[in-house]
Design a protein around this motif. Structure first.
Motif, PDB file in Angstrom:
ATOM      1  N   ARG B 169       0.851  -1.194   0.000  1.00  8.64           N
ATOM      2  CA  ARG B 169       0.000   0.000   0.000  1.00  8.64           C
ATOM      3  C   ARG B 169       0.887   1.245   0.000  1.00  8.64           C
ATOM      4  O   ARG B 169       1.569   1.540   0.979  1.00  8.64           O
ATOM      5  CB  ARG B 169      -0.904  -0.012   1.238  1.00  8.64           C
ATOM      6  N   VAL B 170       0.868   1.980  -1.104  1.00 15.47           N
ATOM      7  CA  VAL B 170       1.711   3.164  -1.247  1.00 15.47           C
ATOM      8  C   VAL B 170       0.807   4.394  -1.376  1.00 15.47           C
ATOM      9  O   VAL B 170       0.135   4.577  -2.396  1.00 15.47           O
ATOM     10  CB  VAL B 170       2.610   3.057  -2.491  1.00 15.47           C
ATOM     11  N   LEU B 171       0.782   5.229  -0.361  1.00 15.15           N
ATOM     12  CA  LEU B 171      -0.056   6.427  -0.401  1.00 15.15           C
ATOM     13  C   LEU B 171       0.630   7.522  -1.222  1.00 15.15           C
ATOM     14  O   LEU B 171       1.803   7.831  -0.989  1.00 15.15           O
ATOM     15  CB  LEU B 171      -0.290   6.933   1.022  1.00 15.15           C
ATOM     16  N   ILE B 172      -0.088   8.119  -2.158  1.00 16.10           N
ATOM     17  CA  ILE B 172       0.444   9.308  -2.845  1.00 16.10           C
ATOM     18  C   ILE B 172      -0.385  10.511  -2.423  1.00 16.10           C
ATOM     19  O   ILE B 172      -1.583  10.596  -2.710  1.00 16.10           O
ATOM     20  CB  ILE B 172       0.387   9.205  -4.380  1.00 16.10           C
ATOM     21  N   TYR B 173       0.255  11.408  -1.694  1.00 17.48           N
ATOM     22  CA  TYR B 173      -0.397  12.649  -1.271  1.00 17.48           C
ATOM     23  C   TYR B 173       0.024  13.749  -2.230  1.00 17.48           C
ATOM     24  O   TYR B 173       1.215  13.932  -2.489  1.00 17.48           O
ATOM     25  CB  TYR B 173       0.047  12.996   0.162  1.00 17.48           C
ATOM     26  N   GLY B 174      -0.961  14.467  -2.769  1.00 17.95           N
ATOM     27  CA  GLY B 174      -0.563  15.494  -3.714  1.00 17.95           C
ATOM     28  C   GLY B 174      -1.694  16.362  -4.221  1.00 17.95           C
ATOM     29  O   GLY B 174      -2.793  16.379  -3.671  1.00 17.95           O
ATOM     30  N   MET B 200       1.742  -2.831  -7.643  1.00 14.27           N
ATOM     31  CA  MET B 200       1.649  -2.250  -6.302  1.00 14.27           C
ATOM     32  C   MET B 200       0.423  -1.345  -6.228  1.00 14.27           C
ATOM     33  O   MET B 200      -0.049  -0.837  -7.240  1.00 14.27           O
ATOM     34  CB  MET B 200       2.910  -1.451  -5.969  1.00 14.27           C
ATOM     35  N   ASP B 201      -0.075  -1.135  -5.013  1.00 17.86           N
ATOM     36  CA  ASP B 201      -1.319  -0.390  -4.842  1.00 17.86           C
ATOM     37  C   ASP B 201      -1.012   1.079  -4.532  1.00 17.86           C
ATOM     38  O   ASP B 201      -0.763   1.433  -3.375  1.00 17.86           O
ATOM     39  CB  ASP B 201      -2.125  -1.025  -3.708  1.00 17.86           C
ATOM     40  N   PHE B 202      -1.011   1.905  -5.547  1.00 10.41           N
ATOM     41  CA  PHE B 202      -0.770   3.335  -5.357  1.00 10.41           C
ATOM     42  C   PHE B 202      -2.098   4.013  -5.018  1.00 10.41           C
ATOM     43  O   PHE B 202      -2.997   4.093  -5.861  1.00 10.41           O
ATOM     44  CB  PHE B 202      -0.128   3.940  -6.602  1.00 10.41           C
ATOM     45  N   LEU B 203      -2.221   4.462  -3.783  1.00 15.54           N
ATOM     46  CA  LEU B 203      -3.483   5.007  -3.259  1.00 15.54           C
ATOM     47  C   LEU B 203      -3.521   6.508  -3.503  1.00 15.54           C
ATOM     48  O   LEU B 203      -2.652   7.253  -3.036  1.00 15.54           O
ATOM     49  CB  LEU B 203      -3.586   4.699  -1.760  1.00 15.54           C
ATOM     50  N   ASN B 204      -4.545   6.950  -4.211  1.00 20.87           N
ATOM     51  CA  ASN B 204      -4.647   8.331  -4.672  1.00 20.87           C
ATOM     52  C   ASN B 204      -5.199   9.238  -3.580  1.00 20.87           C
ATOM     53  O   ASN B 204      -6.387   9.225  -3.280  1.00 20.87           O
ATOM     54  CB  ASN B 204      -5.551   8.367  -5.911  1.00 20.87           C
ATOM     55  N   LEU B 205      -4.300  10.034  -2.960  1.00 23.21           N
ATOM     56  CA  LEU B 205      -4.768  11.074  -2.036  1.00 23.21           C
ATOM     57  C   LEU B 205      -4.428  12.443  -2.639  1.00 23.21           C
ATOM     58  O   LEU B 205      -3.879  13.326  -1.993  1.00 23.21           O
ATOM     59  CB  LEU B 205      -4.178  10.908  -0.637  1.00 23.21           C
TER      60      LEU B 205
END
Lengths: 353, 353
Positions: B169-174, B200-205
């Motif tokens: 689980r990879v959070l991308i904050y942006g 991989m699970d790039f989680l869109n934040l």
């Protein structure tokens, strides 16, 4: 947008001086028209299908060239309709797209956003520039009929008609893909990109959904005063139409233009056809049929006739379309990588001086 | 659309059986929420800025996974708003985007177009397929709040929740760029593409316009149960904010996640800044300041902290943006070519088992 007051000083907002587009240099015209924002004068050609008439008065591919030293560039413009299709941006559909020449190349400088629910808008396209004189190229709406356009500069700055930026006239007749659906803005339509990148004038005669090689359309195309023809009209034509109409179109052009290069493109593969089996079969049949027609024409001895197969137009990761039919900017870029070297090779050597 | 009657037989139109999204597998959730189409439960975090609350209830990055053998897939859905911004397509802003696994890869299969002027729509996403069972991934609207979603299949076909398609689980904050403006459709947002391409699970934040590293937001981000953090939040933060807030964000994450990789990205260069001098200077300052902060953090001994400079994100022909700020699909593709190898290298070796 950055405010004019970014640096904390209450600078006085400059007054804007507007120049009508008719006093600047019109770029991309296939033929002269009474309404300067039309691509074709529909009264001059009898018997055009209604769907074709609707498309050729839309301003896809037209631009105005001007020079100015203004630190800001503005526009006031109106279009006939108000709503973009779901797979296009409003700025591409009915907005404006500005390029400025920098270090000898045309470079993106700004877009003009239309106003939601309104046919007219007035906006700043770019501001905060130095005041060196710049060559500008402002692309008109791709999919709407432009009814009015004025270019604004800061009062006191210079503005004048620009040089015509491209050489040789290459007409591209085709579908929505030629007209520019779904480029993100009008300068990203593939004929526009080809013109900027090659210096040749690729004239956009895309007509979304309606490039079906009708006899009246073929006669019209052959009548235009251009140096070469690119035919990207397979996507809208049924496999049967392709078989029945390709030869007439090519031969009619050849009669009026004995030596002009004629380049026929296969239809871009439709991504939707990988799952929708009937749709996939239709494109295979379109492309097979146009190949058969090309072989026949070449065997009949038609000279200066070229064929570009579509195999690699969208790349092969299936990410190059917006809706399985229309290229997105990534798909268009890949298509350009395939067709540009071929077009440069053919047109660079074959167009008569 | 091709008619169901393409082959001349008046086939009976099948009845459609709908399944609510809640009965399928939700993909891309940062944390569980009462409203399953929200990315963050805004009641759970005190003091979030209003602009942030507005964005994190939009469904950008969420998807549903399901399996079906239906030859057609339909959707009924509603969103809170009705009009896309001028630089986005409606299908990206508030429509749906379907991928189907083919030969082991996720492949574009269809989009669902919203209805003009209406918050709800019902449409066919793809039809005419064979009836082998397929794994499907349906992306939700990027920029609107989704309020309802049901997936339809032909009555008599099977449909069931799919496997969770991604690992780690990879959070991308942006900023808006993370949220997906101006990808042509929701599956083209860069975190979505990264997930499909890496597994991989790039989680869109992504939170358009509002990724400003506020303390309340930093605390919220650190509280999430994820394996790694990508911080692409420089574009929305003023140079001053970058200097003042980067360290708190990184150190707060590090306290709660002693070993998780933290990857900080510079702001994509804004194409508008090549002509608008103030705008260009602002991005240079943002990127200089984040570099200074990174050096300080590394000198302070923060481990497993990485930096990705933005120099090549958009390529160098200036065609990679829709409006001088937001990448178009071409810009996103170039950005992915730069960051994907770095992310795979860092995350592939650094995430704890």
């Amino acid at each position: 947008m950055l405010s004019l007051f970014t640096f904390g000083f209450a600078q006085k907002r400059p007054k804007i001086a507007y120049t009508p587009a008719k006093d600047l240099t019109l770029v991309g015209k296939v033929a002269s028209t009474e309404n300067i924002f039309h691509r074709v004068d529909t009264n001059a050609f009898a018997g055009l299908p209604a769907a074709v008439k609707k498309r050729v008065v839309q301003s896809g591919g037209l631009a105005v060239s001007f020079k100015t030293n203004s630190p800001a560039i503005y526009a006031k413009w109106c279009t006939a309709g108000t709503v973009a299709s779901a797979t296009m941006t409003s700025v591409a559909y009915r907005g404006l797209d500005l390029y400025i020449k920098k270090d000898g190349r045309w470079q993106y400088a700004g877009v003009a956003r239309p106003r939601e629910g309104q046919t007219c808008a007035s906006t700043t396209i770019v501001r905060g520039m130095d005041n060196a004189e710049k060559e500008c190229l402002l692309y008109l709406p791709l999919y709407d009929e432009t009814t009015r356009l004025e270019v604004g500069v800061d009062e006191g700055s210079t503005v004048q008609a620009g040089a015509y930026p491209f050489q040789k006239r290459v007409l591209i007749y085709g579908s929505s893909i030629v007209q520019g659906s779904s480029a993100s803005r009008s300068g990203m339509a593939y004929p526009a990109r080809l013109s900027r990148e090659t210096g040749m004038d690729f004239l956009n005669l895309g007509m979304g959904g309606s490039a079906k090689m009708e006899k009246s359309v073929a006669d019209m195309i052959a009548s235009f005063d251009v140096d070469a023809f690119v035919l990207d009209c397979i996507p809208n034509s049924s496999p049967k139409m392709v078989s029945e109409r390709t030869a007439y179109l090519v031969e009619t052009i050849r009669k009026k233009h004995p030596n002009a290069p004629i380049i026929v493109m296969q239809s871009v593969i439709r991504e939707r056809g990988y799952f929708n089996l009937a749709s996939g079969e239709r494109v295979r049949q379109q492309n097979a049929n146009v190949k058969v027609e090309m072989v026949k024409l070449l065997q009949k001895g038609v000279k200066n006739l070229y064929f570009i197969p579509a195999d690699d137009f969208l790349g092969h990761d299936h990410e190059g379309s917006v809706d399985g039919t229309h290229p997105n900017d990534l798909g268009f870029d890949r298509m350009i990588q395939v067709i540009k070297p071929r077009l440069v090779e053919i047109l660079g050597t074959s167009i008569e001086k």
